[in-house]
Design an enzyme around this catalytic site. Sequence first.
Site, PDB file in Angstrom:
ATOM      1  N   HIS A  95       0.821  -1.219   0.000  1.00 14.17           N
ATOM      2  CA  HIS A  95       0.000   0.000   0.000  1.00 14.17           C
ATOM      3  C   HIS A  95       0.855   1.269   0.000  1.00 14.17           C
ATOM      4  O   HIS A  95       0.386   2.330   0.410  1.00 14.17           O
ATOM      5  CB  HIS A  95      -0.974  -0.002   1.196  1.00 14.17           C
ATOM      6  CG  HIS A  95      -2.048  -1.051   1.076  1.00 14.17           C
ATOM      7  ND1 HIS A  95      -2.774  -1.518   2.157  1.00 14.17           N
ATOM      8  CD2 HIS A  95      -2.537  -1.708  -0.006  1.00 14.17           C
ATOM      9  CE1 HIS A  95      -3.651  -2.427   1.733  1.00 14.17           C
ATOM     10  NE2 HIS A  95      -3.520  -2.554   0.436  1.00 14.17           N
ATOM     11  N   ALA A 133       1.433  -9.914  18.257  1.00 15.49           N
ATOM     12  CA  ALA A 133       2.570 -10.252  17.402  1.00 15.49           C
ATOM     13  C   ALA A 133       3.907 -10.153  18.147  1.00 15.49           C
ATOM     14  O   ALA A 133       4.789 -10.994  17.955  1.00 15.49           O
ATOM     15  CB  ALA A 133       2.579  -9.320  16.191  1.00 15.49           C
TER      16      ALA A 133
HETATM   17  C1  BJW Z   1      -2.986  -7.278  16.283  1.00 13.03           C
HETATM   18  C2  BJW Z   1      -2.438  -6.628  17.360  1.00 13.03           C
HETATM   19  C3  BJW Z   1      -1.227  -7.121  17.833  1.00 13.03           C
HETATM   20  C4  BJW Z   1      -4.246  -5.601  16.874  1.00 13.03           C
HETATM   21  N1  BJW Z   1      -0.662  -8.168  17.244  1.00 13.03           N
HETATM   22  N2  BJW Z   1      -2.411  -8.326  15.723  1.00 13.03           N
HETATM   23  C5  BJW Z   1     -16.745  -1.529  -2.211  1.00 13.03           C
HETATM   24  C6  BJW Z   1     -16.653  -0.168  -2.494  1.00 13.03           C
HETATM   25  C7  BJW Z   1     -15.409   0.411  -2.855  1.00 13.03           C
HETATM   26  C8  BJW Z   1     -14.266  -0.354  -2.937  1.00 13.03           C
HETATM   27  C9  BJW Z   1     -14.387  -1.708  -2.657  1.00 13.03           C
HETATM   28  C10 BJW Z   1     -15.606  -2.282  -2.309  1.00 13.03           C
HETATM   29  N3  BJW Z   1     -15.401  -3.602  -2.100  1.00 13.03           N
HETATM   30  C11 BJW Z   1     -14.091  -3.873  -2.301  1.00 13.03           C
HETATM   31  C12 BJW Z   1     -13.462  -2.723  -2.629  1.00 13.03           C
HETATM   32  C13 BJW Z   1     -12.021  -2.592  -2.904  1.00 13.03           C
HETATM   33  C14 BJW Z   1     -11.298  -1.974  -1.721  1.00 13.03           C
HETATM   34  C15 BJW Z   1     -11.607  -2.759  -0.456  1.00 13.03           C
HETATM   35  O1  BJW Z   1     -11.054  -3.811  -0.218  1.00 13.03           O
HETATM   36  N4  BJW Z   1     -12.498  -2.270   0.392  1.00 13.03           N
HETATM   37  C16 BJW Z   1     -12.957  -3.035   1.559  1.00 13.03           C
HETATM   38  C17 BJW Z   1     -12.638  -2.288   2.854  1.00 13.03           C
HETATM   39  C18 BJW Z   1     -14.431  -3.299   1.379  1.00 13.03           C
HETATM   40  N5  BJW Z   1      -9.906  -2.075  -2.054  1.00 13.03           N
HETATM   41  C19 BJW Z   1      -9.310  -1.137  -2.783  1.00 13.03           C
HETATM   42  O2  BJW Z   1      -9.863  -0.120  -3.124  1.00 13.03           O
HETATM   43  C20 BJW Z   1      -7.896  -1.451  -3.206  1.00 13.03           C
HETATM   44  N6  BJW Z   1      -7.737  -1.240  -4.590  1.00 13.03           N
HETATM   45  C21 BJW Z   1      -8.449  -1.936  -5.489  1.00 13.03           C
HETATM   46  O3  BJW Z   1      -9.238  -2.799  -5.157  1.00 13.03           O
HETATM   47  O4  BJW Z   1      -8.177  -1.607  -6.791  1.00 13.03           O
HETATM   48  C22 BJW Z   1      -9.084  -2.107  -7.790  1.00 13.03           C
HETATM   49  C23 BJW Z   1     -10.269  -1.166  -7.819  1.00 13.03           C
HETATM   50  C24 BJW Z   1     -10.126   0.052  -8.431  1.00 13.03           C
HETATM   51  C25 BJW Z   1     -11.231   0.921  -8.478  1.00 13.03           C
HETATM   52  C26 BJW Z   1     -12.449   0.561  -7.860  1.00 13.03           C
HETATM   53  C27 BJW Z   1     -12.545  -0.670  -7.212  1.00 13.03           C
HETATM   54  C28 BJW Z   1     -11.447  -1.526  -7.192  1.00 13.03           C
HETATM   55  C29 BJW Z   1      -6.916  -0.516  -2.521  1.00 13.03           C
HETATM   56  C30 BJW Z   1      -6.902  -0.723  -1.044  1.00 13.03           C
HETATM   57  C31 BJW Z   1      -5.995   0.299  -0.386  1.00 13.03           C
HETATM   58  C32 BJW Z   1      -6.116   0.241   1.123  1.00 13.03           C
HETATM   59  N7  BJW Z   1      -5.516   1.392   1.665  1.00 13.03           N
HETATM   60  C33 BJW Z   1      -5.463   1.558   3.116  1.00 13.03           C
HETATM   61  C34 BJW Z   1      -5.046   3.011   3.399  1.00 13.03           C
HETATM   62  C35 BJW Z   1      -3.557   3.248   3.062  1.00 13.03           C
HETATM   63  C36 BJW Z   1      -3.160   4.638   3.339  1.00 13.03           C
HETATM   64  C37 BJW Z   1      -3.381   4.989   4.813  1.00 13.03           C
HETATM   65  O5  BJW Z   1      -2.691   4.420   5.668  1.00 13.03           O
HETATM   66  O6  BJW Z   1      -4.215   5.830   5.093  1.00 13.03           O
HETATM   67  O7  BJW Z   1      -4.551   0.630   3.674  1.00 13.03           O
HETATM   68  S1  BJW Z   1      -6.982   1.151   3.926  1.00 13.03           S
HETATM   69  C38 BJW Z   1      -6.246   0.485   5.356  1.00 13.03           C
HETATM   70  O8  BJW Z   1      -6.641  -0.897   5.467  1.00 13.03           O
HETATM   71  C39 BJW Z   1      -4.739   0.501   5.103  1.00 13.03           C
HETATM   72  C40 BJW Z   1      -4.352  -0.874   5.544  1.00 13.03           C
HETATM   73  O9  BJW Z   1      -3.148  -1.276   4.929  1.00 13.03           O
HETATM   74  C41 BJW Z   1      -5.536  -1.713   5.138  1.00 13.03           C
HETATM   75  C42 BJW Z   1      -5.631  -3.043   5.834  1.00 13.03           C
HETATM   76  O10 BJW Z   1      -5.787  -2.859   7.203  1.00 13.03           O
HETATM   77  P1  BJW Z   1      -5.069  -3.869   8.199  1.00 13.03           P
HETATM   78  O11 BJW Z   1      -3.615  -3.777   8.045  1.00 13.03           O
HETATM   79  O12 BJW Z   1      -5.675  -5.185   8.056  1.00 13.03           O
HETATM   80  O13 BJW Z   1      -5.385  -3.190   9.606  1.00 13.03           O
HETATM   81  P2  BJW Z   1      -6.724  -3.226  10.478  1.00 13.03           P
HETATM   82  O14 BJW Z   1      -6.677  -2.062  11.362  1.00 13.03           O
HETATM   83  O15 BJW Z   1      -7.908  -3.422   9.624  1.00 13.03           O
HETATM   84  O16 BJW Z   1      -6.604  -4.551  11.343  1.00 13.03           O
HETATM   85  C43 BJW Z   1      -5.655  -4.672  12.392  1.00 13.03           C
HETATM   86  C44 BJW Z   1      -5.660  -6.102  12.856  1.00 13.03           C
HETATM   87  O17 BJW Z   1      -4.603  -6.255  13.770  1.00 13.03           O
HETATM   88  C45 BJW Z   1      -6.939  -6.509  13.588  1.00 13.03           C
HETATM   89  O18 BJW Z   1      -7.371  -7.758  13.074  1.00 13.03           O
HETATM   90  C46 BJW Z   1      -6.496  -6.664  15.034  1.00 13.03           C
HETATM   91  O19 BJW Z   1      -7.187  -7.699  15.720  1.00 13.03           O
HETATM   92  C47 BJW Z   1      -5.057  -6.994  14.869  1.00 13.03           C
HETATM   93  N8  BJW Z   1      -4.193  -6.633  15.993  1.00 13.03           N
HETATM   94  N9  BJW Z   1      -3.299  -5.582  17.732  1.00 13.03           N
HETATM   95  C48 BJW Z   1      -1.318  -8.747  16.200  1.00 13.03           C
HETATM   96  N10 BJW Z   1      -0.630  -6.522  18.898  1.00 13.03           N
END
Ligand code: BJW
Length: 245
Positions: free
Chosen positions: A122, A235
């Site tokens: 990302h 982790a």
């Molecule tokens: C622990 C812990 C400890 C706590 N030890 N564990 C409907 C509408 C519009 C779009 C979509 C849709 N359906 C699907 C989409 C596509 C969309 C998507 O997936 N959306 C879903 C949310 C529904 N994806 C995209 O848009 C992607 N691109 C794409 O699909 O391109 C094709 C396309 C183009 C045009 C239209 C449609 C499709 C791009 C995704 C980019 C994500 N970007 C972000 C922001 C980055 C910049 C920023 O930082 O602001 O990335 S979003 C955010 O979520 C960030 C993260 O990398 C990402 C994932 O989050 P992550 O890492 O999983 O964190 P958390 O907080 O969710 O979870 C933390 C976990 O840790 C928890 O489980 C805890 O339990 C655990 N935890 N303490 C271990 N100590």
Amino acid sequence: MSEIQRCRDRLRKASSLLVLTGAGISAESGVPTFRGGGGAAVWRGMPFEVLSSARMVEEDLPLVWEWFDYRREKVLACEPNAGHIAVAEAELSGRFASLTVITQNIDGLHQRAGSRKVVEYHGSIHTARCLDCGELRDIASVDVAERPPGCLKCAGPMRPNVVLFGEMIPLDAIATARDAATGCDVCLVVGTSAVVYPANEIPLAARRNGAFVVEVNPEETPLTASCDVSLRGNAAAILPELFRE
Ligand code: BJW
Ligand code: ZN
């Protein structure tokens, strides 16, 4: 055999390891997660899905810069934790023929811990990207008053070099992830809620190709049912245990 021993056994026999990480691996460094624990991140009353969206870059680039400047400052005050360090040490020890980290995190903490082969799926909070020509610039070298930063090649306006909702993942990151997922013996999925596409498909591809998939997370996720083992906990506590030989 305990669950963690089963995982250690698989790791001992593995030659290729894929580590997919999310915000949870940096939680114990003090970097806030987006989701988990029942809540979602909010800044100035706006949910992060709105702030971190392609639409916001078009509509309010100065606000996007404020949001990322605020977060970059916080990240720079954090240090890698025992989880990041355990992953880096596993790579540097040479015990795996191949170890690839694919991180959804933009914080740079894996690299600061010493990991070398890191795919920033990302993007990175530490670089800016030109809206006109794609040129990159290290934000540390830009005066904080220069917002948006100007491109050194074409003088165009720059944006944070991160992948926002509705944007494409960099093609080289997709290719490396695909190769790592199809070639790994073990896939470790650490600290991700596994709700964001397409990163959440990487462990499924690994599983389809015969990898042993291990989740490290204190909470259940939509991926849990597809994992061979789910280690419930933090982790920073589990990863050093897991990699202990
Ligand atoms: C622990 C812990 C400890 C706590 N030890 N564990 C409907 C509408 C519009 C779009 C979509 C849709 N359906 C699907 C989409 C596509 C969309 C998507 O997936 N959306 C879903 C949310 C529904 N994806 C995209 O848009 C992607 N691109 C794409 O699909 O391109 C094709 C396309 C183009 C045009 C239209 C449609 C499709 C791009 C995704 C980019 C994500 N970007 C972000 C922001 C980055 C910049 C920023 O930082 O602001 O990335 S979003 C955010 O979520 C960030 C993260 O990398 C990402 C994932 O989050 P992550 O890492 O999983 O964190 P958390 O907080 O969710 O979870 C933390 C976990 O840790 C928890 O489980 C805890 O339990 C655990 N935890 N303490 C271990 N100590
Ligand atoms: Zn440019």
